[in-house]
Design a protein around this motif. Structure first.
Motif, short mmCIF file in Angstrom:
data_model
loop_
_atom_site.label_atom_id
_atom_site.label_comp_id
_atom_site.label_asym_id
_atom_site.label_seq_id
_atom_site.Cartn_x
_atom_site.Cartn_y
_atom_site.Cartn_z
N HIS A 297 0.88 -1.22 -0.06
CA HIS A 297 -0.22 0.09 0.16
C HIS A 297 0.92 1.21 0.02
O HIS A 297 0.16 2.44 -0.02
N LEU B 94 0.32 4.70 -2.18
CA LEU B 94 -0.23 5.83 -1.62
C LEU B 94 0.70 7.06 -1.14
O LEU B 94 0.12 8.19 -1.01
N GLU B 95 1.92 6.40 -0.76
CA GLU B 95 2.76 7.40 0.02
C GLU B 95 3.62 7.95 -1.27
O GLU B 95 4.23 9.06 -1.29
N ASP C 111 0.02 10.71 5.88
CA ASP C 111 -1.29 10.51 5.87
C ASP C 111 -1.85 9.60 6.72
O ASP C 111 -2.60 8.58 6.46
N LYS C 112 -1.42 9.79 7.82
CA LYS C 112 -1.95 8.95 9.06
C LYS C 112 -3.73 8.85 9.25
O LYS C 112 -4.14 7.93 10.09
N GLU C 113 -4.44 9.72 8.72
CA GLU C 113 -5.74 9.45 8.92
C GLU C 113 -6.44 8.60 7.88
O GLU C 113 -7.70 8.32 7.95
N ASN C 114 -5.38 8.08 7.01
CA ASN C 114 -5.72 6.93 6.03
C ASN C 114 -6.18 5.70 6.79
O ASN C 114 -5.38 5.15 7.62
N ASN C 115 -7.49 5.18 6.45
CA ASN C 115 -7.93 3.95 7.26
C ASN C 115 -7.26 2.77 6.87
O ASN C 115 -7.23 1.80 7.70
N ILE C 116 -6.46 2.79 5.87
CA ILE C 116 -5.94 1.52 5.39
C ILE C 116 -5.00 0.97 6.54
O ILE C 116 -4.69 -0.22 6.52
N TRP C 117 -4.15 1.70 7.34
CA TRP C 117 -3.21 1.55 7.88
C TRP C 117 -3.83 0.61 9.19
O TRP C 117 -3.09 -0.32 9.59
N GLU D 18 -6.73 -0.95 8.92
CA GLU D 18 -7.27 -2.21 8.65
C GLU D 18 -6.40 -3.08 8.50
O GLU D 18 -6.42 -4.16 8.56
#
Length: 502
Positions: free
Chosen positions: A48, A51-52, A445-451, A453
């Motif tokens: 993932h 994304l970064e 992007d710590k607000e991204n829920n993927i981390w 999950e």
């Protein structure tokens, strides 16, 4: 450019074989971590990372790690298995910022697979990093400095350039890709007359004596500072008895030592708390133990007796401290400390250059062609022992890298565990530099829920949580007993303890 390192075998007498040996990720030296939860979690994170990073550099770098070298710190990190301490008894040369904490930091880096150096100033941390790098290079160890950015990576090159030793490192950043072959050749040519007939073993012995003298000076400075602070505290504790009281301590008590007065006060206080007064049998006991024959003394208020005893104790301790302080000052006044430190630094750098000249000129002699005329400086090229780079540049060039003997990570409290794991995979030993003024902010992007999950899917130990941990905090959770050295930067020119420890 790919980072590639040759690491010579220790104690190998066959020069030809030494030049060829690579510490590589051979299959038989690797461990299978396919079932390791933390490893699978990090692998999933890498899928993932686009994304970064739009170039996919981080993703491709980690996906390439199919197996983990069992000699790497990454193997210890994933297994939660601390390595045994191996003491390095080689004499350490410490030219930059020499003091007791710098000496301890360098020794700890070479004694432990994982070590932490904590500094509140950039200069003290930079000094420690350069001291470690130089000792690694002269002992034929490979080392990498990994800084947060190309800008901070360049500061190390600039300092080494100022002391005429920048040729020992390759600078690998987004903007630089230096080759040091020509630098080494030019430096050898310039230094030939200066270093050819030096007695380096003798010089190192003399430097060791200088270090021992400085170590004694610093220890005495520390003792002096502690004593001055203790005296200041004692002066603050002196109190005035009640104005209506004219009591004085009996001569039998005034003749006692500070230790005996404190012992009597402790016993006296305990009995008052227990019985509210001093019984006759205890008065007799105190007569034989402390010589107190004035029994009327016990009729005074406990609070006033306590104050007078504490004041007497403090007065005696201050007198003792004054004698010791004066003695230490006399010892320290024999030295011009700034001059001693300057002399130590100049000698350290001179010896380091001599060792490097001997090291590189010997390599040149081994490689020189038989028909070369006039002993011209030949081609001294070899895979570098030291690399300075930024985190991003390292990640771009790490594919296929060999294990570095030592990897130093500057500002490790700001590095995420994913990037940290990539670096650990290329390190036999790791030194984490911590700046107490910095904090981990998490991925941008710590607000991204993927981390969250991915973390819930694999549920590794919280110490591996990508969102909540820097590499430093993760390692300290997994290895709470990791050796930690706190760098102390003293302000010289004053023996005032407030200035020394400001």
């Amino acid at each position: 450019m790919d980072i590639k390192n040759d690491i010579p075998q220790e104690e190998n007498k066959d020069k030809a074989e030494t030049e060829e040996v690579l510490i590589s990720c051979e299959k038989e030296d690797n461990e299978n971590f396919n079932d390791n939860i933390a490893f699978k979690y990090l692998k999933e994170l890498s899928s993932h990372m686009e994304l970064e990073n739009e170039d996919g550099e981080v993703k491709s770098s980690f996906q390439f790690i199919e197996e983990v070298d069992h000699n790497s710190v990454l193997a210890n990190y994933l297994n939660k298995k601390a390595a045994e301490k191996e003491e390095d008894h080689n004499f350490k040369i410490i030219p930059f910022g020499f003091n007791l904490s710098q000496k301890e930091a360098v020794q700890s880096a070479f004694d432990n697979k994982i070590s932490i150096i904590e500094g509140s100033s950039v200069s003290s941390s930079t000094d420690a990093i350069l001291n470690i790098v130089l000792n690694a290079v002269i002992n034929d160890k490979t080392v990498a400095i990994i800084s947060e950015s190309d800008f901070f990576a360049l500061k190390f090159v600039e300092i080494l350039n100022q002391v005429d030793m920048d040729f020992i490192v390759d600078n690998i950043t987004d903007n630089e890709n230096d080759s040091n072959k020509d630098k080494i050749n030019q430096w050898l040519s310039l230094k030939r007359n200066e270093f050819e007939k030096r007695n380096l073993p003798k010089e190192r012995g003399e430097l060791k004596d200088i270090q021992n003298t400085l170590g004694e000076i610093f220890e005495n400075e520390n003792k002096l500072s502690v004593m001055q602070m203790e005296k200041a505290n004692l002066l603050n504790e002196i109190s005035i008895p009640d104005s209506g009281s004219r009591m004085i301590l009996p001569a039998s008590i005034l003749s006692q030592s500070a230790e005996k007065i404190m012992l009597f006060l402790e016993e006296y206080t305990m009995l008052i708390k227990k019985d509210k007064y001093i019984k006759f049998l205890n008065k007799i006991r105190f007569l034989f133990k402390y010589g107190i024959s004035e029994f009327g003394f016990y009729n005074n208020k406990f609070e006033n007796i306590k104050k007078l005893l504490i004041n007497r104790y403090n007065y005696l301790k201050i007198t003792e401290l004054d004698i010791e302080i004066e003695s230490l000052k006399n010892k320290l006044d024999r030295y011009l400390i700034e001059d001693e430190i300057r002399y130590h630094k100049e000698n350290s750098l001179s010896i380091l250059r001599g060792i490097l000249y001997e090291k590189y000129s010997k390599r040149k002699d081994d490689e020189i062609l038989e028909n070369e005329e006039d002993n011209n400086v030949g081609d001294t090229s070899k895979k570098v022992q030291a690399v300075i780079t930024s985190i991003n540049s390292f990640k771009k060039s790490m594919k296929g890298c060999k294990l570095f003997d030592y990897v130093i990570i500057d500002e490790a409290e700001r590095l995420d565990i994913f990037s940290g794991a990539l670096i650990l995979s290329c390190a036999r030993n790791i030194v984490l530099i911590s700046d107490t003024n910095q904090a981990f902010d998490g991925p941008y992007d710590k607000e991204n829920n993927i981390w969250n999950e991915v973390y819930k899917e694999y549920s590794p130990d919280e110490a591996y949580n990508y969102l909540n941990n820097s590499l430093l905090s993760s390692i300290t959770k997994i290895f709470p007993d990791t050796p930690r050295t706190v760098l102390v930067k003293k302000y010289r020119g004053s023996r005032n303890p407030v200035n020394l420890y400001n």
